[in-house]
Design an enzyme around this catalytic site. Structure first.
Site, PDB file in Angstrom:
ATOM      1  N   GLU A   1       0.833  -1.431  -0.208  1.00 50.67           N
ATOM      2  CA  GLU A   1       0.053   0.012   0.087  1.00 50.67           C
ATOM      3  C   GLU A   1       0.906   1.315   0.145  1.00 50.67           C
ATOM      4  OE1 GLU A   1      -4.116  -0.773   2.209  1.00 50.67           O
ATOM      5  OE2 GLU A   1      -2.399  -1.031   3.522  1.00 50.67           O
TER       6      GLU A   1
ATOM      7  N   TYR B   1     -17.761  25.640  -0.879  1.00 50.85           N
ATOM      8  CA  TYR B   1     -17.554  24.341  -0.966  1.00 50.85           C
ATOM      9  C   TYR B   1     -16.368  24.003  -1.979  1.00 50.85           C
ATOM     10  CZ  TYR B   1     -21.340  24.818  -4.475  1.00 50.85           C
ATOM     11  OH  TYR B   1     -21.883  25.230  -5.366  1.00 50.85           O
TER      12      TYR B   1
ATOM     13  N   VAL C   1      -6.495   5.452   8.074  1.00 50.94           N
ATOM     14  CA  VAL C   1      -7.673   6.338   7.613  1.00 50.94           C
ATOM     15  C   VAL C   1      -8.012   7.270   8.980  1.00 50.94           C
ATOM     16  CG1 VAL C   1      -8.537   5.121   5.783  1.00 50.94           C
ATOM     17  CG2 VAL C   1      -9.503   4.552   7.953  1.00 50.94           C
ATOM     18  N   GLU C   2      -8.134   6.958   9.990  1.00 48.86           N
ATOM     19  CA  GLU C   2      -8.314   7.691  11.072  1.00 48.86           C
ATOM     20  C   GLU C   2      -7.681   8.919  11.306  1.00 48.86           C
ATOM     21  OE1 GLU C   2      -9.506   3.080  12.273  1.00 48.86           O
ATOM     22  OE2 GLU C   2      -7.720   4.181  11.091  1.00 48.86           O
TER      23      GLU C   2
ATOM     24  N   LYS D   1     -12.521   4.257   2.134  1.00 46.73           N
ATOM     25  CA  LYS D   1     -11.313   3.500   1.536  1.00 46.73           C
ATOM     26  C   LYS D   1     -11.960   2.552   0.543  1.00 46.73           C
ATOM     27  CE  LYS D   1      -6.686   1.662   2.100  1.00 46.73           C
ATOM     28  NZ  LYS D   1      -5.824   1.053   3.089  1.00 46.73           N
TER      29      LYS D   1
END
Length: 119
Positions: free
Chosen positions: A23, A55, A74-75, A100
């Site tokens: 990864e 935005y 990801v946290e 993900k």
């Protein structure tokens, strides 16, 4: 203050994310769903983008930061992104879903949903 929500759905960004060696060598696609508290009464009255939570500016900032990042979890990425939104764009409350895509066989996506601030 009225509680209006400005949102961005399915903002897809390619980045290096993950804990495994393979990864760390490829870019994977994440998707962001973002809800941000805003008072839309002023921009609705003025029709001036400078009065609004822009935005497009938020999305560009998320893209730039995420493309340049190389987090393992990801946290961690989710926490950094929500900090940027709340600080740089003066947002009092935000809910961010980071997915993900294709990370687990048999699922469309995995990830986290975090919410910070006061509604």
């Amino acid at each position: 203050m009225p509680l209006d929500i400005v949102f961005i759905e399915d903002l897809r960004i390619d980045t290096i994310i993950g804990i495994y060696d393979w990864e760390r060598k490829i870019k994977q696609t994440i998707s962001l769903d973002i809800e941000m508290a805003a008072d839309n009464t002023k921009p609705a009255a003025s029709e001036n983008i400078d009065d609004a939570l822009n935005y497009k500016a938020v999305a560009k900032r998320m893209i730039t930061f995420t493309e340049d990042s190389q987090f393992q979890l990801v946290e961690t990425l989710a926490e950094r992104l929500i900090e940027i939104i709340m600080t740089d764009f003066n947002v009092p409350w935000c809910r961010l879903k980071l997915s993900k895509l294709g990370a687990v066989t048999g699922s469309r996506s995995v990830g986290v949903i975090i919410e910070r601030g006061q509604r």
